[in-house]
Design an enzyme around this catalytic site. Structure first.
Site, PDB file in Angstrom:
ATOM      1  N   SER A 139       0.862  -1.193   0.000  1.00 34.93           N
ATOM      2  CA  SER A 139       0.000   0.000   0.000  1.00 34.93           C
ATOM      3  C   SER A 139       0.890   1.232   0.000  1.00 34.93           C
ATOM      4  O   SER A 139       2.040   1.180   0.479  1.00 34.93           O
ATOM      5  CB  SER A 139      -0.857  -0.015   1.265  1.00 34.93           C
ATOM      6  OG  SER A 139      -1.501   1.229   1.423  1.00 34.93           O
ATOM      7  N   TYR A 152      -1.473  -1.276  10.755  1.00 39.29           N
ATOM      8  CA  TYR A 152      -1.660  -1.496   9.312  1.00 39.29           C
ATOM      9  C   TYR A 152      -0.521  -0.848   8.523  1.00 39.29           C
ATOM     10  O   TYR A 152       0.080  -1.484   7.652  1.00 39.29           O
ATOM     11  CB  TYR A 152      -3.013  -0.940   8.851  1.00 39.29           C
ATOM     12  CG  TYR A 152      -3.220  -1.098   7.359  1.00 39.29           C
ATOM     13  CD1 TYR A 152      -3.381  -2.358   6.790  1.00 39.29           C
ATOM     14  CD2 TYR A 152      -3.224   0.011   6.510  1.00 39.29           C
ATOM     15  CE1 TYR A 152      -3.557  -2.521   5.424  1.00 39.29           C
ATOM     16  CE2 TYR A 152      -3.402  -0.138   5.135  1.00 39.29           C
ATOM     17  CZ  TYR A 152      -3.564  -1.400   4.597  1.00 39.29           C
ATOM     18  OH  TYR A 152      -3.722  -1.558   3.241  1.00 39.29           O
TER      19      TYR A 152
HETATM   20  N1  LIG Z   1      -8.772  -0.558  -0.487  1.00 40.10           N
HETATM   21  C1  LIG Z   1      -7.706   0.217  -0.376  1.00 40.10           C
HETATM   22  O1  LIG Z   1      -7.820   1.464  -0.283  1.00 40.10           O
HETATM   23  C2  LIG Z   1      -6.323  -0.391  -0.369  1.00 40.10           C
HETATM   24  C3  LIG Z   1      -5.234   0.477  -0.568  1.00 40.10           C
HETATM   25  C4  LIG Z   1      -3.954  -0.050  -0.571  1.00 40.10           C
HETATM   26  C5  LIG Z   1      -3.766  -1.399  -0.386  1.00 40.10           C
HETATM   27  N2  LIG Z   1      -4.832  -2.223  -0.197  1.00 40.10           N
HETATM   28  C6  LIG Z   1      -4.580  -3.657  -0.006  1.00 40.10           C
HETATM   29  O2  LIG Z   1      -5.191  -4.373  -1.061  1.00 40.10           O
HETATM   30  C7  LIG Z   1      -5.465  -5.705  -0.613  1.00 40.10           C
HETATM   31  C8  LIG Z   1      -6.879  -6.059  -0.989  1.00 40.10           C
HETATM   32  O3  LIG Z   1      -7.761  -5.219  -0.272  1.00 40.10           O
HETATM   33  P1  LIG Z   1      -9.147  -4.716  -0.873  1.00 40.10           P
HETATM   34  O4  LIG Z   1      -9.087  -3.257  -0.957  1.00 40.10           O
HETATM   35  O5  LIG Z   1      -9.493  -5.501  -2.084  1.00 40.10           O
HETATM   36  O6  LIG Z   1     -10.098  -5.067   0.369  1.00 40.10           O
HETATM   37  P2  LIG Z   1     -11.358  -6.023   0.520  1.00 40.10           P
HETATM   38  O7  LIG Z   1     -12.362  -5.758  -0.546  1.00 40.10           O
HETATM   39  O8  LIG Z   1     -11.770  -5.878   1.941  1.00 40.10           O
HETATM   40  O9  LIG Z   1     -10.743  -7.483   0.286  1.00 40.10           O
HETATM   41  C9  LIG Z   1      -9.935  -8.112   1.250  1.00 40.10           C
HETATM   42  C10 LIG Z   1      -9.773  -9.580   0.895  1.00 40.10           C
HETATM   43  O10 LIG Z   1      -8.937 -10.188   1.906  1.00 40.10           O
HETATM   44  C11 LIG Z   1      -9.575 -11.356   2.368  1.00 40.10           C
HETATM   45  N3  LIG Z   1      -9.282 -11.637   3.774  1.00 40.10           N
HETATM   46  C12 LIG Z   1      -9.360 -10.783   4.826  1.00 40.10           C
HETATM   47  N4  LIG Z   1      -9.097 -11.451   5.967  1.00 40.10           N
HETATM   48  C13 LIG Z   1      -8.856 -12.743   5.619  1.00 40.10           C
HETATM   49  C14 LIG Z   1      -8.562 -13.932   6.360  1.00 40.10           C
HETATM   50  N5  LIG Z   1      -8.471 -13.928   7.699  1.00 40.10           N
HETATM   51  N6  LIG Z   1      -8.385 -15.086   5.680  1.00 40.10           N
HETATM   52  C15 LIG Z   1      -8.502 -15.121   4.330  1.00 40.10           C
HETATM   53  N7  LIG Z   1      -8.780 -14.031   3.582  1.00 40.10           N
HETATM   54  C16 LIG Z   1      -8.967 -12.865   4.220  1.00 40.10           C
HETATM   55  C17 LIG Z   1     -11.080 -11.086   2.200  1.00 40.10           C
HETATM   56  O11 LIG Z   1     -11.783 -12.322   2.052  1.00 40.10           O
HETATM   57  P3  LIG Z   1     -12.804 -12.962   3.129  1.00 40.10           P
HETATM   58  O12 LIG Z   1     -13.383 -11.836   3.938  1.00 40.10           O
HETATM   59  O13 LIG Z   1     -13.804 -13.680   2.276  1.00 40.10           O
HETATM   60  O14 LIG Z   1     -11.962 -13.905   3.924  1.00 40.10           O
HETATM   61  C18 LIG Z   1     -11.113 -10.311   0.896  1.00 40.10           C
HETATM   62  O15 LIG Z   1     -11.162 -11.188  -0.198  1.00 40.10           O
HETATM   63  C19 LIG Z   1      -5.166  -5.726   0.883  1.00 40.10           C
HETATM   64  O16 LIG Z   1      -3.898  -6.290   1.111  1.00 40.10           O
HETATM   65  C20 LIG Z   1      -5.165  -4.249   1.255  1.00 40.10           C
HETATM   66  O17 LIG Z   1      -4.369  -3.995   2.382  1.00 40.10           O
HETATM   67  C21 LIG Z   1      -6.117  -1.748  -0.201  1.00 40.10           C
END
Ligand SMILES: NC(=O)c1ccc[n+]([C@@H]2O[C@H](COP(=O)([O-])OP(=O)(O)OC[C@H]3O[C@@H](n4cnc5c(N)ncnc54)[C@H](OP(=O)(O)O)[C@@H]3O)[C@@H](O)[C@H]2O)c1
Length: 261
Positions: A139, A152
């Protein structure tokens, strides 16, 4: 031969889009997350639309045995992974002293430990075969400390640091390690992290699909790291970080992460 990608966190957001991008390249998939119904839906969509094979693995990555279970299941099924995409992750708003032990240990278990375990399990096989790609989702939060999202931001700093070190260690081996630093994405992340009422919540607007395409291409090219899903002014501000006084950065990060009273 069709490439097989293992994607963690494929049940929503960026992970789901990465799965769609890989399938559109004709690749088979192993989808990992906790919500099996979501993964099954995506499997049906991708198998119908792209005629690829999709294997669903429901795992809670906060469990210390999850990575080993994934690796052993794939060995038993005879599924060889070509691309490991460590995308699963979660955030968590609040003061460090007030957030519970369980909340922060859960975050670190998924964002750091599971990613490290999966990389440790698959990288030696990739090196033996002299082929394979790893994409770690970090991130832009990894570039600064983040008061009121302290664990985080620190966890993502670990992901960026580990990934860049491994990019160097694997140079010339046929294996590459790429790190993507997305900006604020319109996914389920903001709600899950409890960011409503913060300044940061207003910035979670970028398309995860566009970031998925950028990340996938960077991974195929073996790039060390990319920043994606930021405006030009955000990109400029990120470039300035190393030259700015740390107190200014801390004050700005506090302003973004703390809820207004
Ligand atoms: N959204 C942003 O602004 C942003 C910015 C920078 C980086 N990121 C990074 O991008 C990545 C994806 O995030 P996103 O934005 O797509 O968020 P999201 O829509 O909340 O997706 C998160 C994913 O992680 C999985 N997950 C969470 N806890 C888990 C666990 N205990 N076991 C297995 N799977 C788990 C969730 O699946 P289940 O709930 O079905 O388990 C879901 O598929 C993350 O690493 C996040 O830190 C996001």
């Amino acid at each position: 031969m069709r490439k097989v990608a293992l994607i963690t966190g494929a049940s929503s957001g960026l992970g789901r889009e990465l799965a769609r991008v890989h399938a559109s390249h004709g690749g088979d998939l192993v989808l990992v997350a906790r919500r099996t119904d979501r993964l099954q839906e995506l499997k049906e969509e991708l198998e119908t639309t792209h005629r690829v094979e999709v294997f669903v693995l429901s795992q809670d990555l906060s469990h210390p045995t999850a990575a080993r279970m994934i690796y052993d299941t794939l060995q038993a099924e005879g599924i060889q992974i070509d691309y490991l995409i460590n995308n699963a992750g979660l955030g968590g708003q609040g003061s460090f002293a007030e957030r519970t032990m369980d909340e922060d240990m859960n975050l670190l278990s998924v964002d750091i430990i599971a990613l490290t375990r999966l990389t440790k399990l698959f990288l030696p096989d990739f090196l033996k075969r002299k082929s394979g790609r790893i994409l770690n989702v970090s991130s832009t939060a990894s570039l600064t400390p983040g008061p009121y999202q302290a664990t985080y931001f620190a966890a993502k700093a670990y992901v960026t640091s580990l990934s860049e070190a491994l990019w160097m260690e694997t140079r010339g081996t046929g294996v590459t390690v790429t790190c993507v630093l997305p900006g604020g994405l319109s996914t389920e992340f903001g709600a899950q992290a409890g960011l409503e009422g913060t300044g940061l919540a207003q910035a979670l607007i970028q398309s995860p699909y566009k970031v998925a395409i950028d990340s996938y291409q960077a991974m195929l090219r073996g790039k060390r790291r990319i920043i994606s899903g930021v405006t030009w002014s955000q990109r400029l501000a990120l470039k300035m970080i190393p030259f700015m006084p740390k107190i200014l950065i801390l004050v700005a990060a506090l302003g973004l992460n703390k809820k207004e009273a």
